[in-house]
Design a protein around this motif. Structure first.
Motif, PDB file in Angstrom:
ATOM      1  N   UNK A 121       1.063  -1.096  -0.181  1.00  9.54           N
ATOM      2  CA  UNK A 121      -0.003   0.251   0.002  1.00  9.54           C
ATOM      3  C   UNK A 121       0.724   1.245   0.150  1.00  9.54           C
ATOM      4  N   UNK A 122       1.867   1.354   0.920  1.00  8.33           N
ATOM      5  CA  UNK A 122       2.905   2.341   0.924  1.00  8.33           C
ATOM      6  C   UNK A 122       3.546   2.431  -0.716  1.00  8.33           C
ATOM      7  N   UNK A 123       3.862   1.646  -1.178  1.00  5.60           N
ATOM      8  CA  UNK A 123       4.511   1.533  -2.594  1.00  5.60           C
ATOM      9  C   UNK A 123       3.622   1.930  -3.495  1.00  5.60           C
ATOM     10  N   UNK A 124       2.427   1.756  -3.377  1.00  2.00           N
ATOM     11  CA  UNK A 124       1.233   2.337  -4.355  1.00  2.00           C
ATOM     12  C   UNK A 124       1.354   3.649  -4.381  1.00  2.00           C
ATOM     13  N   UNK A 125       1.229   4.349  -3.044  1.00  2.00           N
ATOM     14  CA  UNK A 125       1.105   5.864  -2.642  1.00  2.00           C
ATOM     15  C   UNK A 125       2.409   6.552  -3.276  1.00  2.00           C
ATOM     16  N   UNK A 126       3.374   6.023  -2.898  1.00  2.00           N
ATOM     17  CA  UNK A 126       4.727   6.439  -3.470  1.00  2.00           C
ATOM     18  C   UNK A 126       5.158   6.475  -4.861  1.00  2.00           C
ATOM     19  N   UNK A 127       4.365   5.516  -5.641  1.00  2.00           N
ATOM     20  CA  UNK A 127       4.478   5.550  -6.978  1.00  2.00           C
ATOM     21  C   UNK A 127       3.702   6.605  -7.587  1.00  2.00           C
TER      22      UNK A 127
END
Length: 419
Positions: A121-127
């Motif tokens: 989920x964090x990776x999706x936001x940072x994308x």
């Protein structure tokens, strides 16, 4: 009417006096500290749960995959919508994710599967956040100020990488829930700072309708500009092979025989070198032979990686990581400045998204590579192999991309608007 104030405002050395840039700088500082202490907690918590280096590598892979899946969409969004709103939305969501991770840790029901879910989920936001924040910077400063602004912005990131891991490592003594709570608060502060950010100049938004051509425009632009292709791919392959950050928990516990505080110091060491270098470059920007300087810096990065790999003494390991961080920062500033200056504003989001994936691949995918290699060869063998691989990449890229090797000045190219 006197023009003196306007001229003074355009002087590169005054960039940090601009309130808008200061808001941008502190927003990046807070969001990066939040992410760094989140990462420290995740790495230590995962290794505590599994004692498996492969699982540490999987954390990097799970975090990287969303940036691949969302690549085309994130760049399109950054060029189509108000970049401040996009960044702020991502930071609010990251604050909620960290808060949920804190609640899960306090309650004691965290498993490796839960960690993977939150990391994805964090990776999706940072994308979305990373390329949009990068594309936002040229609207905060003038083009003349941009090289110094890139260095100063990088100094915010490196300051955060120094403070974040150390803060995360020491706070972890009180439990992972405390670390995640601090992370959530800092993400929220960053969102508030972005909300109050005023731009020096309006961004040129993409006007063309969404199509396969506009979605893939970032790839096409980088592919058609050999200097940019060489710069971003050099970082991808060099750091992919030479990165050893995923193995720091193993080095801290099993090779250097230290605890969470030692892990925090190890994770902070590269940023000490990087911050010092970023501040020096902000005052003394590179003016000549920037291509060769970049390749030399990456070669030093590979050599420092090898020294770290064989060290069994904490001070020597930290010294090697300081040199590693300093050399990497030179490469980062050159690459990021080239990407910003050689790209038209209405394409910066899409080009930035591609660049972010290359950076993500070199970091998160590099962590996966390090975890797999360490499982096969052991941590020392994995790090040594990565350092040698980095040196091979430098030699190969100098031959493959002669335009980058011979690039003299950062301002050699002036892109036209292109949607």
């Amino acid at each position: 009417m006197s023009t003196a104030p306007a001229q003074a405002a355009d002087e590169p050395q005054t960039v940090f006096r601009d309130p808008a840039f200061r808001h941008f700088w502190f927003a990046r500082l807070c969001t990066t500290i939040a992410y760094q202490i989140f990462t420290v907690a995740v790495g230590w918590q995962m290794y505590d749960l599994t004692r498996d280096p492969f699982m540490l590598g999987m954390v990097g892979l799970v975090q990287f995959l969303p940036s691949i899946v969302l690549l085309l969409m994130s760049g399109h969004v950054a060029d189509r919508f108000d970049r401040r709103i996009v960044v702020r939305t991502c930071q609010v969501l990251e604050a909620l994710i960290a808060a949920l991770m804190a609640a899960a840790s306090f309650s004691g029901w965290v498993t490796s599967e839960h960690i993977f879910l939150f990391v994805a989920a964090i990776g999706g936001c940072r994308a979305f956040e990373t390329p949009t924040l990068q594309a936002l910077l040229p609207s905060v400063v003038t083009s003349r100020q941009l090289p110094r602004a890139v260095a100063l912005s990088s100094s915010a990131g490196q300051t955060a990488i120094i403070i974040g891991p150390a803060l995360g490592g020491f706070a972890y003594v009180a439990g992972p829930g405390v670390v995640y709570s601090i992370s959530a608060a800092l993400f929220a502060i960053a969102a508030i700072l972005v909300t109050t950010l005023k731009l020096r100049q309006a961004a040129q938004r993409m006007t063309a309708q969404a199509s396969l051509k506009t979605l893939f425009a970032g790839f096409a632009y980088i592919r058609s500009h050999q200097v940019l292709l060489g710069a971003v791919s050099l970082d991808l392959f060099a750091v992919l092979l030479g990165g050893a950050t995923a193995l720091l928990p193993i080095y801290a516990r099993d090779i250097l025989h230290t605890g969470p505080w030692g892990l925090g110091l190890l994770r902070s060491a590269p940023a000490i070198g990087a911050l010092t270098t970023a501040l020096w470059l902000a005052r003394n920007p590179l003016n000549r032979r920037v291509g060769r300087v970049m390749f030399t810096a990456v070669a030093i990065f590979g050599l420092a990686t090898m020294v770290f790999g064989v060290s069994k003494w904490l001070p020597l390991s930290m010294a090697a990581l300081v040199v590693l961080g300093a050399s990497d920062m030179i490469s980062v500033v050159v690459r990021q400045t080239l990407v910003q200056l050689d790209t038209p504003d209405d394409m910066r989001g899409r080009v930035g998204a591609v660049n972010s994936v290359f950076i993500g691949a070199s970091n998160q995918l590099g962590e996966f590579e390090s975890g797999v290699t360490a499982a096969l060869l052991g941590p020392v063998g994995a790090v040594l192999l990565g350092g040698v691989g980095t040196l091979i990449v430098v030699v190969a890229w100098m031959r493959l991309f002669p335009n980058l090797t011979e690039r003299d000045r950062l301002h050699d190219h002036h892109p036209a608007k292109a949607s």
